[in-house]
Write an enzyme that holds these catalytic residues in place. Structure first.
Site, short mmCIF file in Angstrom:
data_model
loop_
_atom_site.label_atom_id
_atom_site.label_comp_id
_atom_site.label_asym_id
_atom_site.label_seq_id
_atom_site.Cartn_x
_atom_site.Cartn_y
_atom_site.Cartn_z
N LYS A 73 0.85 -1.21 0.00
CA LYS A 73 0.00 0.00 0.00
C LYS A 73 0.88 1.25 0.00
CE LYS A 73 -2.40 2.33 3.92
NZ LYS A 73 -1.57 3.34 4.30
N ASN A 74 1.91 1.26 0.90
CA ASN A 74 2.69 2.48 1.09
C ASN A 74 3.77 2.67 0.05
OD1 ASN A 74 1.01 3.06 3.16
ND2 ASN A 74 2.42 2.41 4.77
N ARG B 279 -4.10 10.14 3.42
CA ARG B 279 -2.85 10.86 3.73
C ARG B 279 -1.90 10.78 2.54
NH1 ARG B 279 0.18 14.07 7.38
NH2 ARG B 279 2.37 13.50 7.22
N ASP C 172 -5.18 8.34 8.67
CA ASP C 172 -5.37 7.81 10.02
C ASP C 172 -5.31 8.89 11.09
OD1 ASP C 172 -3.38 5.11 8.94
OD2 ASP C 172 -5.53 5.19 9.22
N ASP D 2 3.88 0.40 12.20
CA ASP D 2 2.67 -0.14 11.57
C ASP D 2 2.39 -1.58 12.00
OD1 ASP D 2 2.99 1.55 8.35
OD2 ASP D 2 2.42 2.24 10.34
C1 EPZ Z 1 4.11 6.75 6.25
O1 EPZ Z 1 3.40 7.82 6.84
C2 EPZ Z 1 3.10 5.62 6.14
N1 EPZ Z 1 1.96 6.05 5.32
C3 EPZ Z 1 2.61 5.22 7.53
O2 EPZ Z 1 1.77 4.08 7.37
C4 EPZ Z 1 3.81 4.81 8.38
O3 EPZ Z 1 3.37 4.53 9.69
C5 EPZ Z 1 4.83 5.97 8.43
O4 EPZ Z 1 5.21 6.33 7.08
C6 EPZ Z 1 6.08 5.61 9.21
O5 EPZ Z 1 6.66 4.47 8.65
C7 EPZ Z 1 2.09 6.08 3.97
O6 EPZ Z 1 3.14 5.79 3.42
C8 EPZ Z 1 0.88 6.49 3.18
P1 EPZ Z 1 6.31 10.01 8.47
P2 EPZ Z 1 4.05 9.30 6.87
O7 EPZ Z 1 6.31 11.24 7.65
O8 EPZ Z 1 4.84 9.52 5.63
C9 EPZ Z 1 6.25 13.19 11.97
C10 EPZ Z 1 -0.18 2.82 7.55
O9 EPZ Z 1 -0.83 2.32 8.48
N2 EPZ Z 1 6.34 14.19 10.89
O10 EPZ Z 1 7.48 9.10 8.44
O11 EPZ Z 1 2.98 10.25 7.21
C11 EPZ Z 1 4.89 12.53 11.98
O12 EPZ Z 1 3.98 13.32 12.71
C12 EPZ Z 1 0.38 4.22 7.68
O13 EPZ Z 1 0.07 2.23 6.46
C13 EPZ Z 1 6.53 15.51 11.25
O14 EPZ Z 1 6.62 15.86 12.43
O15 EPZ Z 1 5.02 9.12 8.11
C14 EPZ Z 1 5.17 11.21 12.65
O16 EPZ Z 1 5.17 11.39 14.05
C15 EPZ Z 1 0.12 4.79 9.06
N3 EPZ Z 1 6.60 16.45 10.26
C16 EPZ Z 1 6.58 10.88 12.18
O17 EPZ Z 1 7.15 12.10 11.71
C17 EPZ Z 1 6.51 16.12 8.94
O18 EPZ Z 1 6.62 17.02 8.08
C18 EPZ Z 1 6.62 9.85 11.06
O19 EPZ Z 1 5.95 10.42 9.98
C19 EPZ Z 1 6.32 14.76 8.60
C20 EPZ Z 1 6.25 13.81 9.59
#
Ligand code: EPZ
Length: 429
Positions: free
Chosen positions: A29-30, A100, A124, A311
């Site tokens: 998916k991701n 997202r 989510d 995840d």
């Molecule tokens: C991706 O989300 C995945 N989603 C998530 O999977 C996954 O949990 C996550 O990566 C971590 O592996 C998709 O790919 C669509 P991040 P993403 O940016 O890109 C903070 C699932 O169930 N952050 O790595 O949104 C954020 O708040 C989903 O398949 C900032 O602070 O994750 C979080 O605490 C859930 N500022 C952390 O970083 C930003 O600009 C990780 O976020 C961006 C992120």
């Protein structure tokens, strides 16, 4: 089944059966959702294979059609053909707000048009999920980023290369900056970049399209821009989170399951923790056999890849609730991902939360309950809990699960689970 708005359906699960048999998994998916967005950058058709039959894929197709791509999606065959026609910088807000991953259109729109305007995405409810790392990186590349009225607008007429060091190895920020950089004016280095296999899959497809990217899979990505990206046919990488979910479901039910289409090398820590908990895990070339008879406690800490994936945290919490002894689980990625624990405790689990830490004492007898409001992974974990609980568990809001797990009910039924999908109205009848 794939209508992402069908929030009226529920899953009815009865516990007590060990999962047995073989399950053949989908593309990730991701990764698939980002590979679709990357088609914005191409000056011809992109054909994606092994695209998972999940609800987010048709939604992403609608987002991309709104941006001006022609998208043909054969969800049964797992094939998606995308071709930019009249690409324009504004995405349709109604579709964007539903996932997202639509945020992944930001980078390619900026890379191709030097301009993007997106409604801030939904997805989510597992934390603040701001976009400051995306914004700061694009600003370093010369963009002006404005977040206002629930929209983010990026204007970058002179998009240039930059050295960007991410505070946190954000998956989404790494992907957006990568897709902006491949067509920018000048080289870019992304330091402290995310290393998730899905990020690597995107980078490798961009290279197959003609991009020049070094350091794939390392914390430092070096991009030398090119003038154009050529058409490509690409197979989506396997879904390691889906594989981990089925492995944990097999283990917690005391089953014996062969999981096909999985790269065990992408699940090093989850498999290490399963083995430490007493689970037999046999690795094939692209398969895993998971067999368990009794579980013991282990400690888990979620971290960016190659750490234990956030995840798989809710699913692991269900397994630990059935393990003999006391386990500690520390969630370091999403501040609100323990929200699932409340539902698990309602079923009888013995879990104490202290900030980022959860203390799980097991084995605890679980009783069936009605679960609701669970995100993609917590929803799958709720089903897992139902597979081991006494009596019947009803999981509502299953459109969240449909976003991340293709054919979830048929696949579990084929493994012997007593689970069915019914409309909420039939349930109350
Ligand atoms: C991706 O989300 C995945 N989603 C998530 O999977 C996954 O949990 C996550 O990566 C971590 O592996 C998709 O790919 C669509 P991040 P993403 O940016 O890109 C903070 C699932 O169930 N952050 O790595 O949104 C954020 O708040 C989903 O398949 C900032 O602070 O994750 C979080 O605490 C859930 N500022 C952390 O970083 C930003 O600009 C990780 O976020 C961006 C992120």
């Amino acid at each position: 089944m794939l209508d992402p708005t069908s929030s009226t359906d529920v899953f009815r699960v009865r516990g007590g059966r060990a999962l047995q048999g073989t399950v053949h998994l989908s593309g990730a998916k991701n990764s698939a959702l980002k590979l679709m967005a990357a088609a914005i950058l191409c000056d011809g058709p992109v054909e994606l294979r092994e695209v998972p039959a999940i609800a987010d894929v048709p939604v992403m197709a609608d987002v991309l059609r709104g941006i001006g791509l022609e998208v043909d999606l054969d969800i049964e065959a797992g094939v998606c053909r995308l071709e930019p026609r009249r690409v324009q910088p504004v995405a349709p807000a109604d579709a964007v707000r539903r996932i997202r991953a639509s945020l992944s259109c930001l980078g390619p729109l900026v890379g191709r048009l030097r301009h993007a305007r997106l409604a801030l995405p939904g997805g989510d409810r597992i934390g603040a999920r701001t976009i400051d790392l995306h914004a700061r990186g694009l600003e370093a590349m010369g963009a002006t980023v404005t977040v206002d009225n629930g929209e983010v607008e990026v204007v970058a007429p002179d998009l240039h290369g930059a050295l960007v060091t991410l505070d946190f190895p954000s998956v989404g920020a790494t992907e957006n900056l990568l897709m902006a950089a491949v067509l920018a004016d000048g080289p870019t280095v992304i330091d402290n970049a995310a290393r998730e296999p899905e990020v690597q899959d995107l980078a490798r497809m961009l290279v197959a399209m003609g991009a020049r990217i070094e350091g794939i899979g390392s914390p430092t990505l070096e991009i030398d821009p090119v003038d154009r990206l050529a058409p490509v046919t690409w197979e989506t990488c396997p879904d390691r989170i889906e594989a981990g979910t089925y492995a944990m479901a097999a283990a917690v039910t005391g089953g014996d399951v062969l999981i096909e289409r999985v790269n065990a090398s992408e699940l090093t820590l989850p498999l290490l923790k399963l083995r430490a908990a007493g689970v037999l895990v046999e690795e094939g070339s692209h398969s895993l056999r998971v067999k368990a008879d009794g579980l013991s406690s282990v400690d888990v800490v979620t971290l960016p890849y190659p750490g234990f994936p956030t995840d798989l945290q809710p699913q692991m919490m269900v397994l630990l609730s059935q393990a003999h002894g006391t386990s500690r689980c520390t969630e370091n990625v999403f501040e609100s991902r323990f929200s699932f624990v409340r539902e698990l405790v309602r079923m009888g689990a013995d879990v104490e939360i202290d900030g980022h830490h959860a203390l799980i004492r097991g084995p605890a007898r679980l009783s069936g309950a009605t679960l609701s409001g669970l995100d993609v992974r917590a929803g799958a974990a709720g089903v897992m809990a139902g597979l081991v609980a006494d009596g019947e568990t009803v999981v509502r809001d299953v459109h969240h699960i449909d976003r991340g797990y293709a054919w979830f009910v048929p696949r579990l039924q084929a493994l012997g689970a007593d689970i069915e999908r019914v409309s909420a109205a039939d349930l109350d009848a």
